[in-house]
Structure formats: structure tokens, C-alpha cells
Write a protein that holds these residues in place. Structure first.
Motif, PDB file in Angstrom:
ATOM      1  N   ASP A 255      -5.504  -0.868  -0.517  1.00  0.00           N
ATOM      2  CA  ASP A 255      -4.647  -1.149  -1.688  1.00  0.00           C
ATOM      3  C   ASP A 255      -5.168  -2.314  -2.522  1.00  0.00           C
ATOM      4  O   ASP A 255      -4.694  -2.524  -3.636  1.00  0.00           O
ATOM      5  N   HIS A 256      -6.147  -3.061  -2.001  1.00  0.00           N
ATOM      6  CA  HIS A 256      -6.680  -4.203  -2.753  1.00  0.00           C
ATOM      7  C   HIS A 256      -8.096  -4.002  -3.275  1.00  0.00           C
ATOM      8  O   HIS A 256      -8.558  -4.787  -4.104  1.00  0.00           O
TER       9      HIS A 256
ATOM     10  N   HIS B 211       4.169  -7.489  -2.781  1.00  0.00           N
ATOM     11  CA  HIS B 211       3.620  -6.580  -1.757  1.00  0.00           C
ATOM     12  C   HIS B 211       4.771  -6.034  -0.898  1.00  0.00           C
ATOM     13  O   HIS B 211       4.826  -6.199   0.324  1.00  0.00           O
TER      14      HIS B 211
ATOM     15  N   GLY C 150       0.824  -1.208   0.000  1.00  0.00           N
ATOM     16  CA  GLY C 150       0.000   0.000   0.000  1.00  0.00           C
ATOM     17  C   GLY C 150       0.862   1.262   0.000  1.00  0.00           C
ATOM     18  O   GLY C 150       1.838   1.335   0.725  1.00  0.00           O
TER      19      GLY C 150
ATOM     20  N   ASP D 212      -8.386  -4.494   2.307  1.00  0.00           N
ATOM     21  CA  ASP D 212      -7.496  -3.341   2.440  1.00  0.00           C
ATOM     22  C   ASP D 212      -7.655  -2.385   1.258  1.00  0.00           C
ATOM     23  O   ASP D 212      -7.941  -2.802   0.134  1.00  0.00           O
TER      24      ASP D 212
END
Ligand code: MLT
Ligand code: MN
Length: 324
Positions: free
Chosen positions: A106-107, A290, A23, A104
């Protein structure tokens, strides 16, 4: 090429790492740490990276994304396979489905960029679908056009497009030690433990139609226990949480107060780290994904990068392709 060979090529599993950073991406917009600075300056051994996502296909025409990152527009722009074909309808996409491994930002934030009333299917654990349901901004994806389907905690599932047509990609989801999404942490509970072993974070085993080698995609994982280790035995390829090299890395860098463990991410190094825990496992390729912008392995000339390579691991780059 004879018919058999052509069939094998058509059913081989192809993977493309769309985004290999954690992220925030690399460099992160507000980060002035040495690694982000070097990436911004174009240092030769330090590549920029977009946020966490993977694409998979068995036929090169139907693609399944694993996580939809805030950088999805840029990732599609950089990946011709994910763009409308030359003879395709005026509005079209080869992206048939998006599988989410947690809720999350970022996902999931990239889902909002896919909001043009374009059919595809979303697959996620029940908790993650509940988080989407509770955030009305995701209603820009009308469930009548973009169906949301539960990925059960165990057992394989054929991933299908919005109309129920199989993509050829099969996914088996399984719970891994993790954490609830940052925005679901209840700050009124000062001593609260936000870790979760209940499916807030999952890993996935991805296979193609030919049932050949399997790939494990686990972008977030807090611990490698005996169950997870035995599950990974025999994998052709493992894409694993490479957020931090050392647990206290963000504190040592002076950019944050959280350990990797507090964020639900197992460090690469150390006795309980992923490198040591999987040292003797029978796994084909092992690749870190990641990767956080504080992780020294981002610098290919660093001793940490050399140590990871010497231990048999690769460090993912955006655009990296894997074929099984
Ligand atoms: C994580 O992987 O820990 C999350 O992406 C953190 C965040 O939501 O910023
Ligand atoms: Mn993340």
C-alpha cells in the motif's frame, strides 16, 4: 500582506492527507463486512477512503509525497496542486520526491503508476530500497531519471528533487517498532516472528524551512515505548497508525486471523493502545490515519468514534488539510 507575512505564508508547512485508509482502502474490493457495505451504499456518516499517503509542501509549488499508494492516480486526479500547472511543460509534475516509510504494497505500488520517465526522487531506508532493487518491476523507474536515495535511520535531511534542488521540506526518519513487508515474510518459518525494530518501518518528522512546528507521520507502529513517546513530546501535530481500534478486531469481525500486533499495528484502545500511551503527552493535534476497513471509528455515529474524539483525537478523511 507585507513582505514578512508573505515570506511566512511561503514557508509555512502545508500538508494534505491524500489517503487515510489502510491497505485495501475503504471499501476494500472484496470486503463484504458491514462497514465496507455501508461505505459502498453511500451511508452519510461513513466516508469512502483511499489508501495511505500524505503530501507536503512549503511553497505550494514543490510537493513531497509520503508513500505512493495503489490509489495514487485517483489521488492526483482529486488534488489540483499535484497536477501539471497550466503553463507548465507538456510533461510535468509538481511532485518532486516520494518518501517511503516501509516497503508495504500500500506504500510502494503507486510508484509503478509514476513510470512515464518523469524525474522525481525516491527516499527510503536502506532495507526498503533493497526491496525495490530486488523487485525488477520497479526498474520501470530508471534510476538515472528517478534517483533512489537512502534516508538515514536518524538525522534530518533536506528533501531534494531529482536534480538535487531543495524542495523546502526537511525530513527526519527514525526507526519505530514494526514488521517486515508481508511479501518478505518467510512462510517456511512457522513460528517466525516477523516483527522488526531495525528500520523496516520508520516514522518521519516533517518540518518546513522556517523551522516552525513539526509534524510526525507514523502510518505503521507496533508499540509506543519511552523513546518514541519522548520523541513525540512537543509535536505540533501527530499523524498516527489508526489501523485497528481493538487488537483482535479482524478476528472478531470474521474477516481474518491476524491480530493488529501480528500485522505490526498498535490498537487505538486498551491499556497499551495509542490513546492511553499518549494520553498526557504534549502534542498539538493528534490524528489517526491508515485506518483499516474493520475499524468501527470509520462510522462517525459509533461509540468508538465518540470515544476517540473525547480522548482528543481526530479521525482523518481523504483531502484533509493541515497548515503549520
Ligand atoms: C500493513 O499495513 O499491515 C500492510 O499494508 C498490509 C499489506 O501489505 O497488505
Ligand atoms: Mn499498510
Amino acid at each position: 500582506m507585507d513582505d514578512r507575512e508573505r515570506r511566512e505564508v511561503e514557508t509555512a508547512l502545508r500538508l494534505r492527507i491524500l489517503g487515510s485508509a489502510a491497505g485495501g482502502g475503504f471499501p476494500q474490493w472484496n470486503c463484504n463486512y458491514r462497514l465496507s457495505r455501508a461505505a459502498r451504499a453511500g451511508a452519510a456518516a461513513i466516508s469512502q477512503r483511499t489508501q495511505s499517503s500524505l503530501a507536503a509542501s512549503v511553497n505550494g509549488r514543490d510537493w513531497v509525497l509520503f508513500n505512493a499508494s495503489p490509489d495514487i492516480r485517483q489521488q492526483i486526479a482529486q488534488t489540483s496542486e499535484l497536477q501539471p500547472g497550466a503553463r507548465a511543460p507538456l510533461r510535468s509534475t509538481p511532485i518532486r520526491a516520494v518518501v517511503l516509510t516501509n516497503g508495504d504494497v500500500d506504500h510502494v505500488a503507486g510508484l509503478l503508476s509514476l513510470r512515464e520517465r518523469q524525474p522525481f526522487a525516491i527516499y527510503a531506508a536502506a532495507q526498503v530500497l533493497a526491496a525495490l532493487q530486488a523487485n525488477s518491476i520497479f526498474n520501470v523507474l530508471d534510476p538515472a531519471i528517478v534517483p533512489r536515495r537512502v534516508l538515514p535511520p536518524e538525522g534530518g535531511l533536506k528533501i531534494c528533487d531529482a536534480n538535487g534542488r531543495a524542495t523546502g521540506v526537511t525530513v527526519e526518519g527514525f526507526t519505530v517498532p514494526g514488521k517486515v513487508a508481508l511479501y518478505l515474510e518467510d512462510s517456511t518459518l512457522p513460528e517466525a516472528d516477523f516483527s522488526s525494530d531495525k528500520g523496516d518501518t520508520i516514522g518521519v518528522r516533517i518540518t518546513g524551512e522556517n523551522g516552525g512546528g513539526s509534524v510526525f507521520y507514523i502510518p505503521g507502529c507496533a508499540r509506543i515505548d519511552a523513546v518514541l513517546r519522548s520523541r513525540l513530546e512537543g509535536a505540533a501535530c501527530l499523524l498516527f497508525d489508526g489501523t485497528v481500534y481493538t487488537d483482535d478486531e479482524m478476528i472478531a469481525a470474521g474477516v481474518g486471523e491476524k491480530t493488529g500486533a501480528r500485522m505490526g499495528h498498535l490498537a487505538m484502545s486498551g491499556e497499551t493502545g495509542s490513546i492511553a500511551k499518549l494520553a498526557n503527552a504534549e502534542i498539538g493535534r493528534r490524528i489517526f490515519i491508515h485506518i483499516n476497513n474493520t475499524n468501527p471509528v470509520l462510522d462517525e455515529n459509533s461509540p468508538e468514534h465518540a470515544a476517540v474524539r473525547a480522548a482528543g483525537w481526530e479521525v482523518a478523511d481523504d483531502g484533509m488539510e493541515i497548515e503549520l
